[in-house]
Design a protein around this motif. Sequence first.
Motif, mmCIF file in Angstrom:
data_model
loop_
_atom_site.group_PDB
_atom_site.id
_atom_site.type_symbol
_atom_site.label_atom_id
_atom_site.label_comp_id
_atom_site.label_asym_id
_atom_site.label_seq_id
_atom_site.Cartn_x
_atom_site.Cartn_y
_atom_site.Cartn_z
ATOM 1 N N GLN A 51 0.919 -1.256 -0.003
ATOM 2 C CA GLN A 51 -0.030 0.118 -0.049
ATOM 3 C C GLN A 51 0.921 1.127 -0.082
ATOM 4 O O GLN A 51 0.263 2.368 0.475
ATOM 5 C CB GLN A 51 -0.939 0.045 1.238
ATOM 6 C CG GLN A 51 -1.756 -1.251 1.420
ATOM 7 C CD GLN A 51 -2.828 -1.287 0.291
ATOM 8 O OE1 GLN A 51 -3.352 -0.151 -0.233
ATOM 9 N NE2 GLN A 51 -3.208 -2.454 0.070
ATOM 10 N N ALA A 52 2.107 1.194 -0.262
ATOM 11 C CA ALA A 52 2.918 2.246 -0.332
ATOM 12 C C ALA A 52 2.527 3.626 -1.026
ATOM 13 O O ALA A 52 2.735 4.663 -0.781
ATOM 14 C CB ALA A 52 4.435 1.753 -0.890
ATOM 15 N N ASP A 53 1.886 3.299 -2.360
ATOM 16 C CA ASP A 53 1.668 4.380 -3.287
ATOM 17 C C ASP A 53 0.439 5.345 -2.402
ATOM 18 O O ASP A 53 0.343 6.599 -2.807
ATOM 19 C CB ASP A 53 1.223 3.996 -4.447
ATOM 20 C CG ASP A 53 2.271 3.390 -5.206
ATOM 21 O OD1 ASP A 53 3.522 3.789 -4.709
ATOM 22 O OD2 ASP A 53 2.043 2.475 -6.303
ATOM 23 N N GLY A 54 -0.222 4.580 -1.553
ATOM 24 C CA GLY A 54 -1.415 5.343 -1.025
ATOM 25 C C GLY A 54 -1.319 5.674 0.374
ATOM 26 O O GLY A 54 -2.075 6.257 1.184
ATOM 27 N N ILE A 55 0.013 5.807 0.936
ATOM 28 C CA ILE A 55 0.297 6.022 2.157
ATOM 29 C C ILE A 55 1.268 7.203 2.461
ATOM 30 O O ILE A 55 2.162 7.385 1.646
ATOM 31 C CB ILE A 55 0.892 4.987 3.004
ATOM 32 C CG1 ILE A 55 0.079 3.598 2.964
ATOM 33 C CG2 ILE A 55 1.289 5.216 4.493
ATOM 34 C CD1 ILE A 55 0.927 2.243 3.659
ATOM 35 N N VAL A 56 1.001 8.139 3.301
ATOM 36 C CA VAL A 56 1.652 9.232 3.792
ATOM 37 C C VAL A 56 1.851 9.225 5.167
ATOM 38 O O VAL A 56 1.183 8.622 5.884
ATOM 39 C CB VAL A 56 1.112 10.672 3.326
ATOM 40 C CG1 VAL A 56 1.204 10.813 1.797
ATOM 41 C CG2 VAL A 56 -0.241 10.906 3.902
ATOM 42 N N ALA A 57 3.043 9.743 5.771
ATOM 43 C CA ALA A 57 3.515 9.798 7.058
ATOM 44 C C ALA A 57 3.789 11.154 7.596
ATOM 45 O O ALA A 57 4.567 11.769 6.564
ATOM 46 C CB ALA A 57 4.536 8.850 7.521
ATOM 47 N N CYS A 58 3.459 11.586 8.836
ATOM 48 C CA CYS A 58 3.798 12.757 9.160
ATOM 49 C C CYS A 58 4.613 12.670 10.533
ATOM 50 O O CYS A 58 4.203 11.958 11.257
ATOM 51 C CB CYS A 58 2.787 13.781 9.289
ATOM 52 S SG CYS A 58 1.335 13.322 10.544
ATOM 53 N N ASP A 59 5.313 13.734 10.642
ATOM 54 C CA ASP A 59 6.359 13.729 12.176
ATOM 55 C C ASP A 59 6.935 15.091 12.014
ATOM 56 O O ASP A 59 6.691 15.962 11.286
ATOM 57 C CB ASP A 59 7.238 12.683 11.922
ATOM 58 C CG ASP A 59 7.728 12.293 13.388
ATOM 59 O OD1 ASP A 59 7.500 12.932 14.212
ATOM 60 O OD2 ASP A 59 8.491 11.159 13.420
ATOM 61 N N PHE A 60 7.623 15.155 13.497
ATOM 62 C CA PHE A 60 8.402 16.477 13.717
ATOM 63 C C PHE A 60 9.877 16.061 13.743
ATOM 64 O O PHE A 60 9.990 15.108 14.240
ATOM 65 C CB PHE A 60 7.783 16.979 15.204
ATOM 66 C CG PHE A 60 6.494 17.714 15.209
ATOM 67 C CD1 PHE A 60 6.734 19.101 14.904
ATOM 68 C CD2 PHE A 60 5.304 17.172 15.276
ATOM 69 C CE1 PHE A 60 5.463 19.878 14.811
ATOM 70 C CE2 PHE A 60 4.219 17.899 15.440
ATOM 71 C CZ PHE A 60 4.302 19.497 15.117
ATOM 72 N N LEU A 61 10.429 17.234 13.408
ATOM 73 C CA LEU A 61 11.818 17.156 13.715
ATOM 74 C C LEU A 61 12.218 18.517 13.992
ATOM 75 O O LEU A 61 11.474 19.395 13.783
ATOM 76 C CB LEU A 61 12.909 16.864 12.212
ATOM 77 C CG LEU A 61 12.618 17.753 11.060
ATOM 78 C CD1 LEU A 61 13.683 18.991 11.144
ATOM 79 C CD2 LEU A 61 12.814 17.046 9.784
ATOM 80 N N HIS A 62 13.173 18.406 14.856
ATOM 81 C CA HIS A 62 13.732 19.724 15.406
ATOM 82 C C HIS A 62 15.060 20.168 15.088
ATOM 83 O O HIS A 62 15.994 19.446 14.814
ATOM 84 C CB HIS A 62 13.356 19.816 17.168
ATOM 85 C CG HIS A 62 14.603 18.709 17.731
ATOM 86 N ND1 HIS A 62 13.997 17.314 18.140
ATOM 87 C CD2 HIS A 62 15.791 19.024 18.232
ATOM 88 C CE1 HIS A 62 14.990 16.866 18.418
ATOM 89 N NE2 HIS A 62 16.431 17.830 18.594
ATOM 90 N N VAL A 63 15.424 21.685 15.046
ATOM 91 C CA VAL A 63 16.687 22.148 14.762
ATOM 92 C C VAL A 63 17.067 23.172 15.840
ATOM 93 O O VAL A 63 16.245 24.022 16.144
ATOM 94 C CB VAL A 63 16.640 22.883 13.208
ATOM 95 C CG1 VAL A 63 18.078 23.445 12.913
ATOM 96 C CG2 VAL A 63 16.297 21.725 12.303
ATOM 97 N N ASP A 64 18.183 22.928 16.299
ATOM 98 C CA ASP A 64 18.768 24.069 17.377
ATOM 99 C C ASP A 64 19.389 25.028 16.529
ATOM 100 O O ASP A 64 20.460 24.893 16.013
ATOM 101 C CB ASP A 64 19.511 23.333 18.508
ATOM 102 C CG ASP A 64 18.496 22.334 19.204
ATOM 103 O OD1 ASP A 64 17.600 22.888 19.368
ATOM 104 O OD2 ASP A 64 19.094 21.042 19.678
ATOM 105 N N THR A 65 19.121 26.407 16.634
ATOM 106 C CA THR A 65 19.820 27.443 16.184
ATOM 107 C C THR A 65 21.077 27.796 16.988
ATOM 108 O O THR A 65 21.401 27.482 18.265
ATOM 109 C CB THR A 65 18.838 28.559 16.024
ATOM 110 O OG1 THR A 65 18.343 29.350 17.322
ATOM 111 C CG2 THR A 65 17.735 28.346 15.154
#
Length: 235
Positions: A63-77
């Motif tokens: 089912q890869a073509d119909g799947i999306v995933a969301c997440d957070f990443l963080h960056v330290d300035t």
Amino acid sequence: MRELVLRLARENPTWGCRRIQGELAGLGCRIAPSTVWAILNRAGVGPAPRRAGPTWTEFLTTQADGIVACDFLHVDTIGLTRVYVLFLIEIGTRRVHLLGATTNPTGQWVAQQARNLMLNLGERAGRFEFLIRDRDAKYTAMFDVVFHAEGVQVLLDTSAGTQGERVRGALGAHGPAGVPGPDPDLQHPTPARRAARIRRPLQRAPAASGPRAMPTRPPDPSCIGHRPERGAGAT
């Protein structure tokens, strides 16, 4: 006993630990349900409901073509400010959508980014069937409603942070050339690093032992007791 437990689990995918233990008791084999669970766990056999269907890897592959995933990443300035970046990745094409960045990711802000994404995708949003997210409290019910309205089913993933780390590494690999990376000693130094950093200025070379040698000087003609050599024509 181990081979018998694995055979019962393999031939009866809907049987759990207690059912297998009961069947073994009917055969005269005394074994605890916890022992059955330990045998199945070491062999990589999942719980009964999961054994009856496809594995997580098989599901993602088909089912890869119909799947999306969301997440957070963080960056330290450099100013010690942490910026959170919300992104969405298409599993089939590995295309990444950067939805937004903020220092204070609230549930309302996350839901608004989801609305903006659906507006940008337009008709392409209909090709996705599943959204994978973790159990972060920033994903509120309003966030799920945005995807449910487009016919996208939301799935919860317990392995949080994996997509975020991969995307963060990929973004770091494409950074501008010539920009040095952060000093590892300045990013949450361990006690051993902190102690080593403190000891460096204190570790000086020890002074040489023994009397100090006095510098030598050429003789001064004006000194008392010193007679200059007479030349050839001197009287």
